[in-house]
Design an enzyme around this catalytic site. Structure first.
Site, short mmCIF file in Angstrom:
data_model
loop_
_atom_site.label_atom_id
_atom_site.label_comp_id
_atom_site.label_asym_id
_atom_site.label_seq_id
_atom_site.Cartn_x
_atom_site.Cartn_y
_atom_site.Cartn_z
N SER A 260 0.83 -1.21 0.00
CA SER A 260 0.00 0.00 0.00
C SER A 260 0.87 1.26 0.00
O SER A 260 1.73 1.40 -0.85
CB SER A 260 -0.94 -0.07 1.20
OG SER A 260 -2.08 0.68 0.96
N LYS A 264 4.23 1.95 -2.37
CA LYS A 264 4.70 3.13 -3.12
C LYS A 264 6.14 3.39 -2.67
O LYS A 264 7.03 3.71 -3.47
CB LYS A 264 3.84 4.36 -2.79
CG LYS A 264 2.32 4.15 -2.85
CD LYS A 264 1.54 5.42 -2.52
CE LYS A 264 0.11 5.23 -1.98
NZ LYS A 264 -0.84 4.50 -2.76
N TRP A 351 -9.87 0.36 -5.47
CA TRP A 351 -9.30 1.68 -5.13
C TRP A 351 -7.89 1.83 -5.71
O TRP A 351 -7.46 2.91 -6.12
CB TRP A 351 -9.29 1.81 -3.60
CG TRP A 351 -8.86 3.12 -3.03
CD1 TRP A 351 -7.82 3.32 -2.15
CD2 TRP A 351 -9.45 4.42 -3.22
NE1 TRP A 351 -7.73 4.64 -1.81
CE2 TRP A 351 -8.72 5.34 -2.45
CE3 TRP A 351 -10.52 4.89 -3.99
CZ2 TRP A 351 -9.02 6.71 -2.41
CZ3 TRP A 351 -10.82 6.26 -3.96
CH2 TRP A 351 -10.08 7.14 -3.18
N HIS A 401 -7.50 -5.76 -0.15
CA HIS A 401 -6.27 -5.00 0.05
C HIS A 401 -5.55 -5.53 1.30
O HIS A 401 -6.00 -5.31 2.42
CB HIS A 401 -6.71 -3.54 0.24
CG HIS A 401 -5.61 -2.55 0.32
ND1 HIS A 401 -4.85 -2.20 -0.77
CD2 HIS A 401 -5.16 -1.80 1.36
CE1 HIS A 401 -3.98 -1.27 -0.41
NE2 HIS A 401 -4.14 -1.02 0.88
C1 GCU Z 1 -5.34 4.99 1.49
C2 GCU Z 1 -4.71 5.71 0.33
C3 GCU Z 1 -3.91 4.77 -0.54
C4 GCU Z 1 -2.93 3.99 0.31
C5 GCU Z 1 -3.64 3.32 1.44
C6 GCU Z 1 -2.72 2.64 2.46
O1 GCU Z 1 -6.33 4.11 1.03
O2 GCU Z 1 -5.73 6.34 -0.40
O3 GCU Z 1 -3.21 5.48 -1.52
O4 GCU Z 1 -2.24 3.05 -0.47
O5 GCU Z 1 -4.35 4.29 2.18
O6 GCU Z 1 -1.55 2.90 2.51
O7 GCU Z 1 -3.24 1.86 3.25
#
Ligand code: GCU
Length: 425
Positions: A260, A264, A351, A401
């Site tokens: 998540s 990144k 998402w 997720h």
């Molecule tokens: C939120 C955010 C995402 C991210 C996620 C996480 O949903 O919008 O971009 O990846 O949090 O890190 O859990």
């Protein structure tokens, strides 16, 4: 009628959070024209010498901010060793990483687990956690993190007043199958991301960014300065610096992994630090593997409004004109070439835009081809639970997720294959 303050706040936040409802209709994505990752007729030499540095610079200027070098005052102190961790399967070391001349940074506690059954140096997975070392494992003697922590969405007793409690022990353990990883001959090195920078808008004041800035907590961040993802990636590189000094670890075989927002982060770490030999992005979505030009699920507008501190300030200027951004995320994946990169989606994680994650891998293939490396090998996203690819790999797993054993089994196979080590022991 007088509306109570709390209600006004609630209404405002709901409106802010839902400015434009997210699109989930593939038919409404529109035409996506990606910036060229390569000029036609390029060679591997031109990529390495000219185009790669250009693309890396573009990501620094427009998305994640400047990459910070290894500090000269980096310090490692082993604070605990347990030779029979994980029921005897591993030796656990806790190592405090800090900066001798920048004490404003409280440092980070790295937990390293090295398989006890080993012949020589071992390959290693390096990744940050959301809740601290004590949350990654269920072992009771790992100190509970004392740092600022975001509330835990699954267990409201785990984090109280932004501090971890005993209830948070093991809350992330299902995402870190330590016995399985160590059982396949890999070491694991992990640290709490909040040790590097607490994850909120003002978190940088208590993290490494303020500590390294001459203006400290008074710093006014400018376009091109690093954001939190840059800081967390910096932390991953510092873990690797430590691993290079550890005689049990083959630091030339380090796989960086993250889920998540930390996915990144692992991608940016892989791009900014070529010492990571394998790069793994788990459900990284917008600002990670997903193409920003696809209007589906999370968008640049949403991510830069809700989490502006993750990026360099310039990135926000593309919120309403993403086509003006000189990069898209296939170029981030290309920055790993020729190193192997694994991109994973989850079927219920719309998402994160599963197709956009696949397509960034697909559109990075021309750069891998310059090195004679094969990418995904398929033109369309594969069926659920059907991993594809060679130097660029991809799967879309059943479920939500998360990071599961299924994900790890693929990563272990992938890392073992590319590092040339046997994973089945
Ligand atoms: C939120 C955010 C995402 C991210 C996620 C996480 O949903 O919008 O971009 O990846 O949090 O890190 O859990």
């Amino acid at each position: 009628m007088k509306i109570p303050l709390a209600l006004t706040f609630l209404i405002t936040s709901v409106c802010l959070a839902q400015k434009t409802p997210a699109n989930y209709d593939e038919a409404k994505v529109g035409e996506v024209v990606l910036p060229d990752v390569l000029a036609s007729g390029s060679t591997a030499e031109q990529w390495v010498g000219v185009r790669r540095p250009e693309v890396l610079q573009l990501f620094q200027d427009h998305v994640y901010g400047r990459i910070q070098p290894k500090p000269a005052d980096l310090k490692f102190e082993v604070t605990a060793v347990k030779s029979d961790a994980l029921g005897g399967a591993a030796t656990r070391k806790l190592v405090h990483v800090s900066l001798a001349k920048h004490p404003a940074w409280k440092g980070m506690d790295v937990m390293l687990l090295v398989p006890n059954q080993r012949k020589g140096k071992v390959p290693v997975f390096v990744g940050l956690s959301f809740n601290g070392n004590h949350a990654v494992s269920t072992e009771k003697d790992i100190p509970i993190s004392t740092r600022w922590m975001r509330p835990n969405s699954k267990n409201d007793k785990a984090v109280v007043d932004n501090k971890a409690t005993e209830d948070s022990r093991g809350v992330e353990a299902s995402r870190w199958p330590l016995e399985m990883i160590v059982g396949q001959g890999f070491a694991v090195a992990t640290a709490y991301y909040g040790d590097i920078e607490p994850d909120h808008a003002d978190g940088w004041k208590d993290g490494v960014r303020a500590a390294l800035s001459p203006e400290g907590a008074e710093t006014v961040w400018k376009n091109g300065d690093w954001g939190a993802i840059g800081a967390w990636s910096w932390g991953l590189s510092r873990i690797l610096d430590y691993l290079e000094t550890n005689a049990d670890i083959d630091a030339s075989k380090a796989a960086v992994i993250g889920h998540s927002r930390l996915g990144k982060t692992s991608l940016w770490a892989g791009a900014s630090d070529p010492r990571f030999g394998v790069v793994i992005s788990n459900n990284s979505g917008e600002g990670g593997a997903a193409l920003m030009r696809r209007n589906i699920g999370e968008t640049t507008e949403v991510i830069t409004r809700v989490f502006p501190h993750w990026f360099t300030s310039k990135y926000k200027s593309y919120a309403h004109d993403v086509n003006a951004c000189p990069v898209d995320q296939h170029m981030l994946i290309a920055l790993m070439a020729p190193r192997p990169v694994y991109i994973a989606s989850a079927a219920k994680d719309d998402w994160a835009d599963q197709k956009g994650e696949f397509l960034s891998g697909r559109n990075a293939e021309p750069v891998y081809a310059l090195f004679g490396k094969k990418g995904l090998g398929v033109e369309e996203p594969p069926p659920i639970d059907s991993p594809v690819g060679d130097a660029i790999a991809y799967h879309n797993r059943t479920g939500v997720h998360d990071v599961t054993d299924y994900d790890w089994l693929q990563y272990l196979k992938f890392a073992a294959r590319h590092f040339g080590v046997s994973s089945a022991r």
